[in-house]
Design an enzyme around this catalytic site. Structure first.
Site: not given
Length: 320
Positions: A38, A146
């Site tokens: 990312t 996450y």
């Protein structure tokens, strides 16, 4: 000033690139570590002419050795689209990344800061959330890779500190926005701005009554620096976020207003385990770090809208 050798994992990402830039301005030597899942080279390309900046392509899931004084462990996809894309990899990044960076800190006697998240509180049953709250997290949901990964990383940091006397710092980052966010990262501020600038329908998941507290990137960077430079006896965790709470619908309307957009709001079903309320208690940050956010939502949104508007114009010119 003493020039430090500082490693920033995830250094080409949204937060990491801002941090690298600030550390260089302070005169430090900065090693930017990123696997570019990312991260974006455009975020740090302007830093590469600086003799005190070094870019290293590497994945924190694999061990890494370097001589360094401080480590900011920021590496991990942070938006639902990206961290759910490969949930196993997300867990590995949080857990193996923490183990490898803590091992490095132990080996070279470096101070290390873990960028944790407000997601460790899950869908909270207390409001606002303070650091004593253990959270309400689904361990087997779509967001668990996450949420639980970051909780496990905090556990590892505390155990390395207790067992090996590693100098650690833990911060819990609440919703942050600003320039250098990825246009496709799926986070609410960037989504709404892009939809508004292109006059698309603005998509709200749920009825829009759920709340968030939005923090501008410059305030977060100051919180990171203050935490790293705080007394060694203060290890956290500490909340870093803005206490001004807004509904998602209010955010959408504000962005429509600031962009003079023709966009209409549409509503879609709320994803599973999406928190209904999120607001930090920052009393500890204020007391221990003398930190509080300075930039209000409208000021930050204008800066962010300008960034995305310029990005679109640049991309349109390159296509022509």
């Amino acid at each position: 000033m003493i020039r430090k050798r500082i490693l920033v994992t995830g250094g080409a990402g949204f937060i990491g690139s801002h941090l690298c830039e600030t550390l260089l301005l302070q005169g430090h030597e900065v090693f930017c570590l990123d696997n570019f899942f990312t991260g974006n080279k455009e975020n740090i390309v302007h830093l590469q002419d600086n003799n005190y900046f070094e870019l290293i392509r590497h994945d924190v899931v694999d061990p890494f050795l370097i001589e360094t004084d401080e480590i900011y462990n920021l590496a991990c996809p942070a938006s639902p689209i990206h961290y759910q894309y490969n949930s196993i990899k997300t867990m590995k990044t949080s857990i193996m990344g923490a183990i490898n960076m803590l091992g490095l800190a132990k080996r070279v006697n470096a101070k290390i800061l873990q960028a944790s998240t407000s997601e460790v509180y899950g869908d909270p049953k207390i409001h606002p959330q303070n650091e004593k709250y253990w959270g309400n997290v689904n361990p087997i949901g779509l967001r668990s890779c996450y949420d639980v990964g970051k909780r496990a990383a905090e556990t590892l940091f505390m155990d390395y500190h207790r067992q090996n006397n590693i100098k650690i710092k833990i911060i819990r980052i609440f919703n942050t926005y600003g320039p250098k966010m990825l246009p496709n990262d799926g986070r609410v501020v960037s989504n709404f701005i892009i939809q508004a600038l292109t006059n698309q329908e603005i998509t709200i998941f749920g009825d829009g009554a759920q709340t968030r507290s939005f923090q501008y990137i410059d305030d977060l960077i100051q919180g990171l620096l203050k935490m790293m430079n705080s007394k060694d006896t203060f290890i956290g965790p500490v909340n870093i976020g803005n206490t001004n709470e807004f509904t998602i619908k209010d955010l959408a309307n504000k962005i429509i207003e600031l962009t003079n957009s023709k966009s209409k709001i549409v509503f879609k079903p709320l994803p599973s385990d999406d928190p209904l309320r999120r607001k930090p208690d920052i009393e500890k940050a204020n007391k221990e770090l003398n930190w509080e956010p300075k930039i209000n939502l409208e000021t930050g949104l204008i800066k962010t809208i300008t960034y995305f508007d310029n990005l679109f114009r640049k991309n349109c010119q390159s296509i022509k």
